[in-house]
Design an enzyme around this catalytic site. Structure first.
Site, short mmCIF file in Angstrom:
data_model
loop_
_atom_site.label_atom_id
_atom_site.label_comp_id
_atom_site.label_asym_id
_atom_site.label_seq_id
_atom_site.Cartn_x
_atom_site.Cartn_y
_atom_site.Cartn_z
N GLY A 16 20.08 -64.80 40.42
CA GLY A 16 21.00 -65.47 39.51
C GLY A 16 20.36 -66.10 38.29
N GLY A 18 18.12 -64.37 36.55
CA GLY A 18 17.65 -63.23 35.77
C GLY A 18 18.52 -62.96 34.56
N PHE A 19 18.26 -61.84 33.92
CA PHE A 19 18.94 -61.43 32.69
C PHE A 19 20.45 -61.41 32.86
CE2 PHE A 19 19.80 -57.36 30.04
CZ PHE A 19 20.26 -58.10 28.96
N GLU A 90 13.95 -55.62 42.01
CA GLU A 90 12.81 -55.15 41.23
C GLU A 90 13.27 -53.86 40.56
OE1 GLU A 90 10.08 -56.64 40.72
OE2 GLU A 90 9.88 -58.12 42.32
N TYR A 193 12.27 -46.60 42.70
CA TYR A 193 13.27 -47.62 42.36
C TYR A 193 14.68 -47.12 42.67
CZ TYR A 193 16.64 -50.05 39.42
OH TYR A 193 17.76 -50.69 38.97
N ASN A 222 21.80 -48.27 31.13
CA ASN A 222 20.69 -49.05 30.56
C ASN A 222 21.22 -50.32 29.88
OD1 ASN A 222 19.53 -46.30 30.94
ND2 ASN A 222 17.74 -47.27 30.02
#
Length: 366
Positions: A16, A18-19, A90, A193, A222
């Protein structure tokens, strides 16, 4: 078991700080519920492991590892998650090839630890929303000139060394990529990933089905925009291009420049998440939707747009490549528009301009 009657209902957001989580926080506060962000504040994204200035004070931040059972035991003794937004991940495609355990621990084990704790503490949420990735599709679906649809395997290192960028039919004729749609495109990750994100989806799907928990999976293209860490060496290419071009450097464009991407601005992602939270599916439904603009932008076009903003030299197509990258990734957002009553608002040029202003204010350019 915990005393469930004594716990306060909350909106719980993993990753939460993060970006996306920070950008989403304002929308979550409007839900009128206490909102808690669980984030490990890793150094790669958060220098000094400091709380982001943009994260509103009303958002409670629990600095902890989602892959630790202790994290969940401590938290769920006190609160009951009404809505859970799973953002912790990640995300480095290249990094995942050399740090696969790190990606697996956060993306897969972190998810299973959380779900186990929900059961252990009798803390079942009303709705789980997870941001997945276009990386689960791998190379996606392609169509041959005679109309046959096929799903190619990941491009091999040898293939890329030969500069064989596009997929071809059995006779060697170039095929055409098809926009990605969860209803029709078969997942086939081409990176570690992507594989961890697909595993996360499957775990959540099976768990939610067994316990009749509404689940929404949003496969993001993206994402870029203000707030994306300029310190992270694995940050998206848009921010990297801005920083390089602002120094007058020539942008190095990989392959032949025609790598296709769907760059979706952060505000459009937040509005999609907010619409998803406001319109949960029924307990019997698994909702998997694609979030992007539906517009293809080649890496070369993106580089030219950004270089032109700073008067930087024309980008150079170098023919370099990165293992695990896919040739084409663009969303078909028809169903997302219909189901969420949502529409992306930002063009790449407008979003890139706003990102530039944010980077300049923060002293990240030049």
């Amino acid at each position: 078991m915990a005393n469930t009657s004594a716990r306060e209902p909350v909106v719980l957001v993993t990753g939460g700080a993060g970006f996306i989580g920070t950008a989403l926080s304002g929308e979550l506060l409007q839900q009128g519920l206490r909102t808690i962000a669980v984030d490990d504040l890793i150094e790669q994204v958060h220098p000094g492991r400091a709380r982001p200035e943009a994260l509103p004070e009303a958002i409670e931040l629990v600095q902890a590892d989602v892959a630790s059972a202790d994290t969940w035991d401590r938290l769920l003794e006190e609160v009951e998650p009404r809505i859970v937004v799973v953002l912790a991940a990640e995300t480095g495609t290249a990094q995942s090839l050399t740090e696969s355990t790190r990606h697996t621990m956060t993306n897969v084990v972190g998810t299973s630890r959380m779900l186990d704790a929900f059961v252990r503490h009798e803390a079942m949420p009303e709705h789980v929303v997870v941001t997945s990735s276009r990386a689960v599709y791998g190379e996606g679906s392609w169509r041959t000139p005679d109309g046959q649809v096929f799903n190619p395997p990941p491009r091999s290192h040898t293939q890329l060394e030969r500069a064989e960028w596009d997929h071809r039919d059995a006779s060697g004729v170039p095929a055409t990529p098809i926009p990605m749609d969860a209803a029709h495109t078969q997942p086939s990750p081409s990176s570690v990933y992507g594989s961890t994100k697909l595993a996360q989806e499957l775990i959540l799907r099976n768990w939610a089905s067994a316990f009749s928990i509404p689940l929404s999976v949003l496969r993001l293209q993206n994402v870029y925009g203000p707030g994306q860490s300029p310190h992270n060496p694995y940050t998206g290419i848009v921010t990297l291009f801005h920083r390089l071009a602002s120094r007058g450097q020539t942008l190095d464009v990989y392959e032949d420049g025609d790598i296709g991407r769907d760059f979706v601005y952060i505000d459009d992602v937040v509005s999609a998440l907010a619409a998803c939270i406001a319109r949960p599916p029924s307990a019997e439904d698994l909702r998997v939707l694609d979030v992007g603009t539906g517009v293809v932008t080649t890496i070369l076009d993106a580089a030219r747009t950004i270089a032109g903003m700073y008067g930087a030299p024309d980008p150079v197509v170098s023919g370099k490549f990165r293992d695990g990258d896919v040739r084409y990734a663009v969303a078909d957002i028809t169903r997302t528009r219909d189901e969420l009553k949502w529409e992306p608002q930002w063009t790449f040029a407008a979003g890139s301009s706003t990102l530039s202003e944010w980077l300049e204010r923060g002293g990240f350019l030049g």
